[in-house]
Design an enzyme around this catalytic site. Structure first.
Site, PDB file in Angstrom:
ATOM      1  N   LYS A 180       0.856  -1.197   0.000  1.00 53.14           N
ATOM      2  CA  LYS A 180       0.000   0.000   0.000  1.00 53.14           C
ATOM      3  C   LYS A 180       0.883   1.234   0.000  1.00 53.14           C
ATOM      4  O   LYS A 180       1.642   1.472   0.939  1.00 53.14           O
ATOM      5  CB  LYS A 180      -0.904   0.009   1.233  1.00 53.14           C
ATOM      6  CG  LYS A 180      -1.821   1.225   1.251  1.00 53.14           C
ATOM      7  CD  LYS A 180      -1.889   1.803   2.642  1.00 53.14           C
ATOM      8  CE  LYS A 180      -2.542   3.150   2.730  1.00 53.14           C
ATOM      9  NZ  LYS A 180      -1.891   4.224   1.958  1.00 53.14           N
ATOM     10  N   GLU A 255       7.995   0.690  12.102  1.00 50.26           N
ATOM     11  CA  GLU A 255       9.071   1.683  12.112  1.00 50.26           C
ATOM     12  C   GLU A 255       8.392   3.039  12.202  1.00 50.26           C
ATOM     13  O   GLU A 255       7.664   3.424  11.296  1.00 50.26           O
ATOM     14  CB  GLU A 255       9.917   1.595  10.831  1.00 50.26           C
ATOM     15  CG  GLU A 255      10.752   0.342  10.709  1.00 50.26           C
ATOM     16  CD  GLU A 255      11.800   0.185  11.799  1.00 50.26           C
ATOM     17  OE1 GLU A 255      12.067   1.160  12.532  1.00 50.26           O
ATOM     18  OE2 GLU A 255      12.321  -0.934  11.939  1.00 50.26           O
ATOM     19  N   CYS A 289      12.434  10.458   9.347  1.00 52.00           N
ATOM     20  CA  CYS A 289      12.267   9.923  10.710  1.00 52.00           C
ATOM     21  C   CYS A 289      13.563  10.087  11.494  1.00 52.00           C
ATOM     22  O   CYS A 289      13.548  10.180  12.715  1.00 52.00           O
ATOM     23  CB  CYS A 289      11.863   8.463  10.640  1.00 52.00           C
ATOM     24  SG  CYS A 289      12.940   7.495   9.581  1.00 52.00           S
ATOM     25  N   GLU A 386       7.662  15.102  17.714  1.00 49.25           N
ATOM     26  CA  GLU A 386       8.193  15.210  16.360  1.00 49.25           C
ATOM     27  C   GLU A 386       7.425  16.274  15.574  1.00 49.25           C
ATOM     28  O   GLU A 386       6.229  16.120  15.315  1.00 49.25           O
ATOM     29  CB  GLU A 386       8.034  13.834  15.674  1.00 49.25           C
ATOM     30  CG  GLU A 386       8.676  13.714  14.326  1.00 49.25           C
ATOM     31  CD  GLU A 386       8.411  12.352  13.680  1.00 49.25           C
ATOM     32  OE1 GLU A 386       7.252  11.882  13.698  1.00 49.25           O
ATOM     33  OE2 GLU A 386       9.366  11.757  13.151  1.00 49.25           O
TER      34      GLU A 386
HETATM   35  P1  NAD Z   1       1.268   8.099   8.566  1.00 50.69           P
HETATM   36  O1  NAD Z   1       1.312   7.311   9.826  1.00 50.69           O
HETATM   37  O2  NAD Z   1       0.249   9.163   8.442  1.00 50.69           O
HETATM   38  O3  NAD Z   1       0.982   7.097   7.319  1.00 50.69           O
HETATM   39  C1  NAD Z   1       1.826   6.010   7.024  1.00 50.69           C
HETATM   40  C2  NAD Z   1       1.040   5.027   6.156  1.00 50.69           C
HETATM   41  O4  NAD Z   1      -0.026   4.468   6.930  1.00 50.69           O
HETATM   42  C3  NAD Z   1       0.375   5.670   4.942  1.00 50.69           C
HETATM   43  O5  NAD Z   1       0.423   4.792   3.844  1.00 50.69           O
HETATM   44  C4  NAD Z   1      -1.055   5.855   5.425  1.00 50.69           C
HETATM   45  O6  NAD Z   1      -2.006   5.913   4.373  1.00 50.69           O
HETATM   46  C5  NAD Z   1      -1.243   4.598   6.256  1.00 50.69           C
HETATM   47  N1  NAD Z   1      -2.352   4.658   7.226  1.00 50.69           N
HETATM   48  C6  NAD Z   1      -2.924   5.765   7.768  1.00 50.69           C
HETATM   49  N2  NAD Z   1      -3.929   5.394   8.600  1.00 50.69           N
HETATM   50  C7  NAD Z   1      -3.972   4.041   8.597  1.00 50.69           C
HETATM   51  C8  NAD Z   1      -4.791   3.064   9.255  1.00 50.69           C
HETATM   52  N3  NAD Z   1      -5.755   3.428  10.094  1.00 50.69           N
HETATM   53  N4  NAD Z   1      -4.549   1.763   9.027  1.00 50.69           N
HETATM   54  C9  NAD Z   1      -3.558   1.381   8.195  1.00 50.69           C
HETATM   55  N5  NAD Z   1      -2.760   2.242   7.526  1.00 50.69           N
HETATM   56  C10 NAD Z   1      -2.970   3.566   7.723  1.00 50.69           C
HETATM   57  O7  NAD Z   1       2.738   8.639   8.318  1.00 50.69           O
HETATM   58  P2  NAD Z   1       3.272   9.604   7.146  1.00 50.69           P
HETATM   59  O8  NAD Z   1       2.784  10.984   7.418  1.00 50.69           O
HETATM   60  O9  NAD Z   1       2.980   8.999   5.811  1.00 50.69           O
HETATM   61  O10 NAD Z   1       4.857   9.518   7.359  1.00 50.69           O
HETATM   62  C11 NAD Z   1       5.542  10.316   8.261  1.00 50.69           C
HETATM   63  C12 NAD Z   1       5.807   9.567   9.555  1.00 50.69           C
HETATM   64  O11 NAD Z   1       6.515   8.366   9.272  1.00 50.69           O
HETATM   65  C13 NAD Z   1       6.709  10.325  10.514  1.00 50.69           C
HETATM   66  O12 NAD Z   1       6.252  10.172  11.832  1.00 50.69           O
HETATM   67  C14 NAD Z   1       8.070   9.653  10.345  1.00 50.69           C
HETATM   68  O13 NAD Z   1       8.911   9.794  11.448  1.00 50.69           O
HETATM   69  C15 NAD Z   1       7.658   8.241  10.113  1.00 50.69           C
HETATM   70  N6  NAD Z   1       8.710   7.480   9.424  1.00 50.69           N
HETATM   71  C16 NAD Z   1       9.412   6.507  10.111  1.00 50.69           C
HETATM   72  C17 NAD Z   1      10.445   5.816   9.477  1.00 50.69           C
HETATM   73  C18 NAD Z   1      11.236   4.760  10.200  1.00 50.69           C
HETATM   74  O14 NAD Z   1      11.847   3.931   9.539  1.00 50.69           O
HETATM   75  N7  NAD Z   1      11.269   4.747  11.519  1.00 50.69           N
HETATM   76  C19 NAD Z   1      10.772   6.116   8.164  1.00 50.69           C
HETATM   77  C20 NAD Z   1      10.045   7.106   7.501  1.00 50.69           C
HETATM   78  C21 NAD Z   1       9.018   7.769   8.139  1.00 50.69           C
END
Ligand code: NAD
Length: 484
Positions: A180, A255, A289, A386
Site C-alpha cells: 500500500k 518503524e 524519521c 516530532e
Molecule cells: P502516517 O502514519 O500518516 O501514514 C503512514 C502510512 O499508513 C500511509 O500509507 C497511510 O495511508 C497509512 N495509514 C494511515 N492510517 C492508517 C490506518 N488506520 N490503518 C492502516 N494504515 C494507515 O505517516 P506519514 O505521514 O505517511 O509519514 C511520516 C511519519 O513516518 C513520521 O512520523 C516519520 O517519522 C515516520 N517514518 C518513520 C520511518 C522509520 O523507519 N522509523 C521512516 C520514515 C518515516
C-alpha cells in the site's frame, strides 16, 4: 517514454496488470512546489481492491514459495537493473510529487536499485543452521519458511527506498506481497511495479494498491488472509495498526517517528558538526524519521557553533526542489505545512527564541525556511514531540553524562549522533544512548542497505529491517530433527 508513465501512473497493479480502482474513484495529487500544478489522478482504492490484490497474492504464493531462492532472486536482480536504468526518471517523479530536492531524489532512486541488488544475493546465502541432537548425534537443523501473503504499508517521505526495503526481502524469502503506497507519493512507488512487470515476475506475486489509510490500509491490517504487516509511519497510526493486527493474530513490524539528538562535544570540529547538523535537520525539509530535532552543544563551544550554524543556514540553498543546487525544498502538503507552522508557534509560546527562520518562505509553495530555536525547555513540546519539518533546537550542556541523560529523556529512540575527537566519549555515548542507530562523527540520518535499520522505545516494534535482519520478520524458523 513519458506516455508510458502517464498510462500506468493512475493505476493499481493487481495480478500483473495496471488497472483503476473497481470503484472508479480517483483523487488528484499536486506538486508541493507549485500546488496549482497537478501531478496526476490516482485511484482512491477500496477494501474490494485490497481483496482482489490479496486473492491474487494468495493464488501466486504456493508456486512462488516453491521456486528456489536463487530463481526468485533473479527477478530482484532484474528489478535492480530496470531501476538503475531509470534513476533520473524516478527521481524527477519523486521531486514533482513530494518535493524532495532532486539531488536527494537521485540518491534515493539509486539506493532502491542497490537494495534490490543486495537482496538478490540472498538466494546464495545460508537459510538455516545445522546442529547435532544431544542424545544421538543425528542431525537437527533449522530452516526458514516464507509466511504467505504479507501487507506492506509505507509513508510518503521515502517513496522509493521504504517500499523497496520492505518488498525486496519479502519477495526474496518467498512471500507474496500487497504493497500500500502513501497517497502523497504514489507515482514513485509505481516504478517498482513497472520494474517487476518488465522482469516477467509471475502475476500476483507483487501487487500495489493506492488509497487512503482508513480504507486500504485498514483492509490490509484486519483482512484475515494477510499473515503479516510491516508498517512505517507515525506513532499514533502505527500503534493503532499494531493493536488491530495483533488482535487479528498477525505478525507486526513497526518503524515509527523519532526525536533524534546530536551531541557536539567541546573537542569537536565545529565546522564539521555544523555541516552534519544542517544536513540532518534540513535536508528533505526535515521530513525524515531520522532528522536531527535536538542539538546539544557543550557550553564552551555553544556561541561559536550557533554563529557558524546561522552562517551556514544563510548561505544554504532553499527553494525549487527541481534545481540541482537546492538543499531544502517544500513540505509535502498544505496540512503538513500548517502542522509545522503550528509547531513553530507552540515553540514560541512555550518560551523558545527563534535564532533563524520560523515562517513560510514562499506565497505559493509549501516552503518553510530552515528554523532554529534556542532557550527551549527540556519539557517543551519542541523538545519532546516530532515536528515533521525543517525545525531544530539548540541546547547547552556541561557534561557528557548530562547530555546523554537529556538526549534519552524522550519516548523515541530511533537515531542519535555525537561529534567528538575522543574515543572514550564516543564509547560512553554508544553505551549510554537509547536508540537503534548510533552515529559517531556523522549526521543522524542515513542508512546503509546491508545493515539493520530500526528504532527502540516508541520508535519501533518487532525485528529491524534491512540487511540480514530482515529475514527475522519475513520468515518463520522451523526446527527439523532428522533421524535415519
Ligand atoms: P502516517 O502514519 O500518516 O501514514 C503512514 C502510512 O499508513 C500511509 O500509507 C497511510 O495511508 C497509512 N495509514 C494511515 N492510517 C492508517 C490506518 N488506520 N490503518 C492502516 N494504515 C494507515 O505517516 P506519514 O505521514 O505517511 O509519514 C511520516 C511519519 O513516518 C513520521 O512520523 C516519520 O517519522 C515516520 N517514518 C518513520 C520511518 C522509520 O523507519 N522509523 C521512516 C520514515 C518515516
Amino acid at each position: 517514454m513519458a506516455e508510458t508513465i502517464a498510462a500506468t501512473a493512475a493505476a493499481n497493479f493487481i495480478d500483473g496488470e495496471f488497472a483503476p480502482s473497481s470503484s472508479g474513484r480517483t483523487y488528484q495529487r499536486v506538486n508541493p512546489w507549485r500546488p496549482s500544478e497537478p501531478v496526476g489522478e490516482f485511484p482512491s482504492s477500496t477494501a474490494e481492491d485490497v481483496s482482489a490484490a490479496v486473492a491474487a497474492a494468495e493464488r501466486a504464493f504456493p508456486d512462488w514459495a516453491r521456486l528456489s531462492a536463487a530463481k526468485r532472486c533473479a527477478y530482484l536482480a532484474g528489478a535492480a537493473d530496470a531501476i538503475e536504468g531509470r534513476v533520473e526518471e524516478i527521481a524527477r517523479d519523486m521531486t514533482r510529487e513530494m518535493g524532495k530536492p532532486i539531488r536527494e531524489s537521485r540518491m534515493e532512486a539509486a539506493r532502491a536499485a542497490a537494495i534490490f541488488r543486495y537482496f538478490s544475493g540472498e538466494g546464495w546465502r545460508a537459510l538455516g543452521q545445522v546442529y547435532e541432537q544431544s542424545g544421538t548425534g543425528a542431525a537437527v537443523y533449522t530452516r526458514r519458511r516464507s509466511l504467505g501473503v504479507v501487507g506492506l504499508i509505507t509513508p510518503w517521505n521515502f517513496p522509493a527506498a521504504i517500499p523497496t526495503w520492505k518488498a525486496a526481502p519479502a519477495l526474496a524469502y518467498g512471500n507474496a506481497v500487497v504493497l500500500k503506497l502513501a497517497t502523497d507519493a504514489p507515482l514513485t512507488g509505481l516504478h517498482l511495479a513497472r520494474a517487476f512487470q518488465e522482469t516477467g515476475l509471475p502475476h500476483g506475486v507483487l501487487n500495489v494498491v493506492i488509497g487512503s489509510g482508513a480504507e486500504v490500509g485498514k483492509a490490509l491490517v484486519v483482512g484475515p488472509r494477510v499473515r503479516a504487516i510491516s508498517f512505517t509511519g507515525s506513532v499514533p497510526v502505527g500503534h493503532g495498526v499494531r493493536e488491530q493486527a495483533t488482535r487479528a493474530g498477525k505478525r507486526v513490524q513497526l518503524e515509527l517517528g523519532g526525536h533524534n539528538p546530536l551531541i557536539v562535544c567541546g573537542d569537536a570540529d565545529p565546522q564539521r558538526a555544523v555541516e552534519a547538523a544542517y544536513a540532518g535537520a534540513f535536508w528533505s525539509a526535515g521530513q525524515k524519521c531520522t532528522a536531527t530535532r535536538r542539538i546539544y552543544v557543550h557550553e564552551a563551544l555553544y556561541d561559536r557553533f550557533r554563529q557558524l550554524f546561522a552562517e551556514r543556514i544563510a548561505s544554504g540553498h532553499v527553494g525549487d526542489p527541481a534545481d540541482p543546487e537546492t538543499e531544502v525544498g517544500p513540505i509535502v502538503n498544505e496540512r503538513q505545512l500548517e502542522e509545522v507552522l503550528a509547531g513553530v508557534q507552540r515553540g514560541r509560546s512555550e518560551g523558545g527564541t527563534l535564532v533563524v527562520g520560523g515562517e513560510r518562505a514562499d506565497p505559493e509553495a509549501y516552503l518553510i525556511a530552515p528554523t532554529v530555536f534556542e532557550d527551549v525547555s527540556d519539557e517543551a513540546f519542541l523538545s519532546c514531540e516530532e515536528v515533521f519539518g525543517p525545525v531544530t533546537s539548540l541546547y547547552r550542556f556541561q557534561t557528557l553524562d548530562e547530555a546523554i541523560d537529556r538526549a534519552n529523556a524522550v519516548r523515541f529512540g530511533l537515531s542519535a549522533s555525537i561529534f567528538t575527537g575522543s574515543l572514550e566519549a564516543a564509547e560512553r555515548f554508544v553505551d549510554g544512548i537509547e536508540v537503534g542507530i548510533v552515529h559517531v562523527n556523522s549526521q543522524t540520518a542515513g542508512a546503509d542497505v546491508h545493515v539493520p535499520f530500526g528504532g527502540s522505545k516508541a520508535s519501533g516494534y518487532g525485528p529491524h529491517e534491512q540487511g540480514r535482519a530482515a529475514i527475522e520478520f519475513y520468515t518463520e524458523e522451523v526446527t527439523v530433527y532428522r533421524d535415519v
